[in-house]
Scaffold this motif. Sequence first.
Motif, PDB file in Angstrom:
ATOM      1  N   TYR A   1      42.198  37.512  41.567  1.00 18.72           N
ATOM      2  CA  TYR A   1      43.562  38.012  41.746  1.00 18.72           C
ATOM      3  C   TYR A   1      43.956  38.138  43.219  1.00 18.72           C
ATOM      4  CZ  TYR A   1      42.429  42.930  42.952  1.00 18.72           C
ATOM      5  OH  TYR A   1      42.003  44.074  43.568  1.00 18.72           O
ATOM      6  N   ARG A   2      42.986  38.301  44.101  1.00 18.60           N
ATOM      7  CA  ARG A   2      43.315  38.390  45.529  1.00 18.60           C
ATOM      8  C   ARG A   2      43.822  37.061  46.076  1.00 18.60           C
ATOM      9  NH1 ARG A   2      38.990  41.686  44.661  1.00 18.60           N
ATOM     10  NH2 ARG A   2      39.153  43.840  45.424  1.00 18.60           N
ATOM     11  N   GLU A   3      43.541  35.961  45.370  1.00 19.74           N
ATOM     12  CA  GLU A   3      43.995  34.633  45.809  1.00 19.74           C
ATOM     13  C   GLU A   3      45.231  34.162  45.040  1.00 19.74           C
ATOM     14  OE1 GLU A   3      40.708  32.003  45.330  1.00 19.74           O
ATOM     15  OE2 GLU A   3      39.285  33.329  46.366  1.00 19.74           O
ATOM     16  N   GLN A   4      45.710  34.948  44.101  1.00 22.78           N
ATOM     17  CA  GLN A   4      46.826  34.529  43.266  1.00 22.78           C
ATOM     18  C   GLN A   4      48.166  34.899  43.888  1.00 22.78           C
ATOM     19  OE1 GLN A   4      45.653  36.804  39.755  1.00 22.78           O
ATOM     20  NE2 GLN A   4      45.456  34.887  38.604  1.00 22.78           N
ATOM     21  N   PRO A   5      49.199  34.098  43.623  1.00 22.75           N
ATOM     22  CA  PRO A   5      50.557  34.552  43.927  1.00 22.75           C
ATOM     23  C   PRO A   5      50.951  35.667  42.965  1.00 22.75           C
ATOM     24  CG  PRO A   5      50.622  32.464  42.742  1.00 22.75           C
ATOM     25  CD  PRO A   5      49.174  32.732  43.061  1.00 22.75           C
ATOM     26  N   LEU A   6      51.973  36.410  43.309  1.00 30.46           N
ATOM     27  CA  LEU A   6      52.352  37.574  42.513  1.00 30.46           C
ATOM     28  C   LEU A   6      52.674  37.187  41.071  1.00 30.46           C
ATOM     29  CD1 LEU A   6      53.029  40.539  42.219  1.00 30.46           C
ATOM     30  CD2 LEU A   6      55.296  40.073  43.178  1.00 30.46           C
ATOM     31  N   SER A   7      53.370  36.073  40.865  1.00 24.86           N
ATOM     32  CA  SER A   7      53.749  35.676  39.505  1.00 24.86           C
ATOM     33  C   SER A   7      52.518  35.431  38.634  1.00 24.86           C
ATOM     34  CB  SER A   7      54.620  34.428  39.544  1.00 24.86           C
ATOM     35  OG  SER A   7      55.845  34.691  40.204  1.00 24.86           O
ATOM     36  N   ALA A   8      51.483  34.796  39.205  1.00 23.35           N
ATOM     37  CA  ALA A   8      50.256  34.541  38.442  1.00 23.35           C
ATOM     38  C   ALA A   8      49.537  35.853  38.126  1.00 23.35           C
ATOM     39  CB  ALA A   8      49.337  33.611  39.226  1.00 23.35           C
ATOM     40  N   ARG A   9      49.572  36.815  39.037  1.00 22.71           N
ATOM     41  CA  ARG A   9      48.971  38.120  38.774  1.00 22.71           C
ATOM     42  C   ARG A   9      49.672  38.796  37.595  1.00 22.71           C
ATOM     43  NH1 ARG A   9      48.828  40.407  45.029  1.00 22.71           N
ATOM     44  NH2 ARG A   9      47.157  39.024  45.796  1.00 22.71           N
ATOM     45  N   ILE A  10      50.985  38.657  37.558  1.00 16.66           N
ATOM     46  CA  ILE A  10      51.758  39.289  36.475  1.00 16.66           C
ATOM     47  C   ILE A  10      51.402  38.669  35.130  1.00 16.66           C
ATOM     48  CG2 ILE A  10      54.088  39.567  35.555  1.00 16.66           C
ATOM     49  CD1 ILE A  10      55.066  39.793  38.457  1.00 16.66           C
ATOM     50  N   VAL A  11      51.361  37.340  35.064  1.00 15.16           N
ATOM     51  CA  VAL A  11      51.028  36.661  33.804  1.00 15.16           C
ATOM     52  C   VAL A  11      49.625  37.027  33.359  1.00 15.16           C
ATOM     53  CG1 VAL A  11      50.691  34.409  32.705  1.00 15.16           C
ATOM     54  CG2 VAL A  11      52.624  34.760  34.245  1.00 15.16           C
ATOM     55  N   ARG A  12      48.695  37.069  34.298  1.00 10.41           N
ATOM     56  CA  ARG A  12      47.305  37.408  33.968  1.00 10.41           C
ATOM     57  C   ARG A  12      47.224  38.797  33.332  1.00 10.41           C
ATOM     58  NH1 ARG A  12      42.420  36.035  37.221  1.00 10.41           N
ATOM     59  NH2 ARG A  12      40.733  37.409  36.589  1.00 10.41           N
ATOM     60  N   THR A  13      47.897  39.771  33.942  1.00 14.64           N
ATOM     61  CA  THR A  13      47.831  41.137  33.443  1.00 14.64           C
ATOM     62  C   THR A  13      48.571  41.280  32.109  1.00 14.64           C
ATOM     63  OG1 THR A  13      47.655  41.993  35.699  1.00 14.64           O
ATOM     64  CG2 THR A  13      48.370  43.538  33.997  1.00 14.64           C
ATOM     65  N   ALA A  14      49.742  40.641  31.991  1.00 17.07           N
ATOM     66  CA  ALA A  14      50.501  40.723  30.733  1.00 17.07           C
ATOM     67  C   ALA A  14      49.727  40.094  29.583  1.00 17.07           C
ATOM     68  CB  ALA A  14      51.856  40.032  30.908  1.00 17.07           C
ATOM     69  N   ASN A  15      49.082  38.968  29.845  1.00 17.69           N
ATOM     70  CA  ASN A  15      48.286  38.299  28.817  1.00 17.69           C
ATOM     71  C   ASN A  15      47.108  39.174  28.388  1.00 17.69           C
ATOM     72  OD1 ASN A  15      47.215  35.999  27.242  1.00 17.69           O
ATOM     73  ND2 ASN A  15      45.634  35.978  28.830  1.00 17.69           N
ATOM     74  N   ALA A  16      46.407  39.743  29.366  1.00 22.30           N
ATOM     75  CA  ALA A  16      45.259  40.594  29.038  1.00 22.30           C
ATOM     76  C   ALA A  16      45.701  41.817  28.245  1.00 22.30           C
ATOM     77  CB  ALA A  16      44.550  41.021  30.321  1.00 22.30           C
ATOM     78  N   TYR A  17      46.817  42.408  28.628  1.00 25.30           N
ATOM     79  CA  TYR A  17      47.303  43.592  27.918  1.00 25.30           C
ATOM     80  C   TYR A  17      47.637  43.265  26.466  1.00 25.30           C
ATOM     81  CZ  TYR A  17      50.390  47.336  26.426  1.00 25.30           C
ATOM     82  OH  TYR A  17      50.968  48.346  25.711  1.00 25.30           O
TER      83      TYR A  17
ATOM     84  N   VAL B   1      56.174  26.200  38.322  1.00 24.11           N
ATOM     85  CA  VAL B   1      55.738  26.747  37.038  1.00 24.11           C
ATOM     86  C   VAL B   1      54.305  26.322  36.759  1.00 24.11           C
ATOM     87  CG1 VAL B   1      56.182  26.790  34.551  1.00 24.11           C
ATOM     88  CG2 VAL B   1      58.101  26.789  36.163  1.00 24.11           C
ATOM     89  N   ALA B   2      54.000  25.047  37.006  1.00 25.69           N
ATOM     90  CA  ALA B   2      52.633  24.554  36.809  1.00 25.69           C
ATOM     91  C   ALA B   2      51.658  25.274  37.733  1.00 25.69           C
ATOM     92  CB  ALA B   2      52.584  23.042  37.050  1.00 25.69           C
ATOM     93  N   LEU B   3      52.080  25.554  38.955  1.00 22.96           N
ATOM     94  CA  LEU B   3      51.200  26.248  39.895  1.00 22.96           C
ATOM     95  C   LEU B   3      50.869  27.657  39.409  1.00 22.96           C
ATOM     96  CD1 LEU B   3      52.799  25.152  43.297  1.00 22.96           C
ATOM     97  CD2 LEU B   3      50.690  24.318  42.259  1.00 22.96           C
ATOM     98  N   ILE B   4      51.850  28.329  38.812  1.00 23.54           N
ATOM     99  CA  ILE B   4      51.591  29.669  38.271  1.00 23.54           C
ATOM    100  C   ILE B   4      50.607  29.597  37.112  1.00 23.54           C
ATOM    101  CG2 ILE B   4      52.644  31.663  37.127  1.00 23.54           C
ATOM    102  CD1 ILE B   4      55.232  31.005  38.645  1.00 23.54           C
ATOM    103  N   VAL B   5      50.794  28.618  36.226  1.00 20.58           N
ATOM    104  CA  VAL B   5      49.889  28.449  35.084  1.00 20.58           C
ATOM    105  C   VAL B   5      48.472  28.171  35.568  1.00 20.58           C
ATOM    106  CG1 VAL B   5      49.378  27.018  33.064  1.00 20.58           C
ATOM    107  CG2 VAL B   5      51.731  27.705  33.537  1.00 20.58           C
ATOM    108  N   GLU B   6      48.343  27.317  36.564  1.00 20.80           N
ATOM    109  CA  GLU B   6      47.016  26.963  37.082  1.00 20.80           C
ATOM    110  C   GLU B   6      46.344  28.131  37.792  1.00 20.80           C
ATOM    111  OE1 GLU B   6      47.923  22.207  37.927  1.00 20.80           O
ATOM    112  OE2 GLU B   6      48.038  23.681  39.547  1.00 20.80           O
ATOM    113  N   ALA B   7      47.143  28.987  38.440  1.00 19.05           N
ATOM    114  CA  ALA B   7      46.565  30.059  39.259  1.00 19.05           C
ATOM    115  C   ALA B   7      46.247  31.316  38.471  1.00 19.05           C
ATOM    116  CB  ALA B   7      47.521  30.410  40.399  1.00 19.05           C
ATOM    117  N   GLN B   8      46.631  31.375  37.193  1.00 15.08           N
ATOM    118  CA  GLN B   8      46.448  32.620  36.440  1.00 15.08           C
ATOM    119  C   GLN B   8      44.984  32.998  36.248  1.00 15.08           C
ATOM    120  OE1 GLN B   8      47.357  32.457  32.172  1.00 15.08           O
ATOM    121  NE2 GLN B   8      47.563  30.232  32.345  1.00 15.08           N
ATOM    122  N   ALA B   9      44.060  32.038  36.378  1.00 15.88           N
ATOM    123  CA  ALA B   9      42.629  32.335  36.201  1.00 15.88           C
ATOM    124  C   ALA B   9      41.905  32.471  37.535  1.00 15.88           C
ATOM    125  CB  ALA B   9      41.969  31.233  35.368  1.00 15.88           C
ATOM    126  N   ASP B  10      42.616  32.347  38.668  1.00 15.23           N
ATOM    127  CA  ASP B  10      41.988  32.523  39.975  1.00 15.23           C
ATOM    128  C   ASP B  10      41.669  33.995  40.215  1.00 15.23           C
ATOM    129  OD1 ASP B  10      42.323  29.846  40.351  1.00 15.23           O
ATOM    130  OD2 ASP B  10      44.048  30.019  41.689  1.00 15.23           O
TER     131      ASP B  10
END
Length: 416
Positions: free
Chosen positions: A341-357, A330-339
Amino acid sequence: MLAAAVLFGLWGIGGTLAHGVQERGTALAFGVLIAVGELVRSRAAVEGERETAPLASAGALAYALLGENAGAATHHGVAQVVAVTVTAGLLGGVPHLLAGRGPDPVDIARRVLSVAFAATCFQPPYNSGALAELVDPGPWYALWIVGVLVATGLCDAVVATALARSRTGWPFGPLLRDELRAMARIGSAVCATGAVMALTAAVAGLWALPVFALPLLLAQLSLHRCAGVRRTYRQTIASLARATEVAGHTPHGHAHRVAALSLAMGRELGLSQAERTALEYAALMHDIGQLSLVDPVEGGATASLPAWRQRRIALLGGAVVRQTGVAVKVALIVEAQADPYREQPLSARIVRTANAYDEMVRTAGAGGALAALERLRLATGRDHHPEVVAALARVLARATATAAGGPTGAGRVTHR
């Protein structure tokens, strides 16, 4: 399918009443086992999960596959198997109903259809003698039972998927994968216990039922404790997520909207149940790093910040999550959300997009949902993964259809 389960139940009870109960002692013993299993059914740990009654399911399958009792051939048929399963299940569910949390009709329908399928595959060929001609007693007989159980498990998975699809509108493929994963865990244990009960009762009689039911009953009781721990765990994380709102760093409900949207996108993209759980926790706490800032971000809108500031907040959030004792992933996803997107795991990509939306919709005014989605599509070459944005579009389209009177379950992610 619900209507089919009702018809099967009425047919089974009517046929049994018309022709009488065969081997009443055996029927009573299995009925008590099913009722006890229903009585101790495990409550869902979090919203969206189903309750489970493995002991009741194993007992019903064992009765459907019972050919002999202590060496004496049994003569009950498909109708009596269905009648005992329905009657015992309803009796075992009465205390739950009186407590205001009656059994889910979908769970009852699944069990009736699955048990009817298993009994249809076994009882007619056994009672007619065709099974004895096809497979002599021994390994081939046990293999036949295993084959029936595998077919029953696949049938149950398809039925459960179709029912969930009709209620939620979620894609059939990811739902079916979830059901097959669940079948490989608790489903395999239920099927194995049912088969062993039936085979052992053929030799040892009804004494086999308590012998094999006791371990499953103890496991069922332990599930109650695990479910309570998971509920408390999720409530703690939800409270932590509200800390940013209480402190004035983020708008009210932002974390929960992002979590709901992330879960829907995760299901759309085929994440497993465990992956979706970690995704939900990360989405709830994606802004918790703002608690470490001296100067709060205006409106909590982190998606529009420079990359270096987003990265700093994400790392601060990951550090906070690690101190709470939540799983490291969970911490890894939180940390990776600002990387990138090509370097992010799928879960971090999802959080990033949902937050921006959610942030774009909040600031865009009238027609903000369409405008926000268009902005995300234009940013797929730089900030957001195209497949994640496409999944978001499908989720929003389904939510719109739900709000207009379609299947229930997806409308929670809509923005008004």
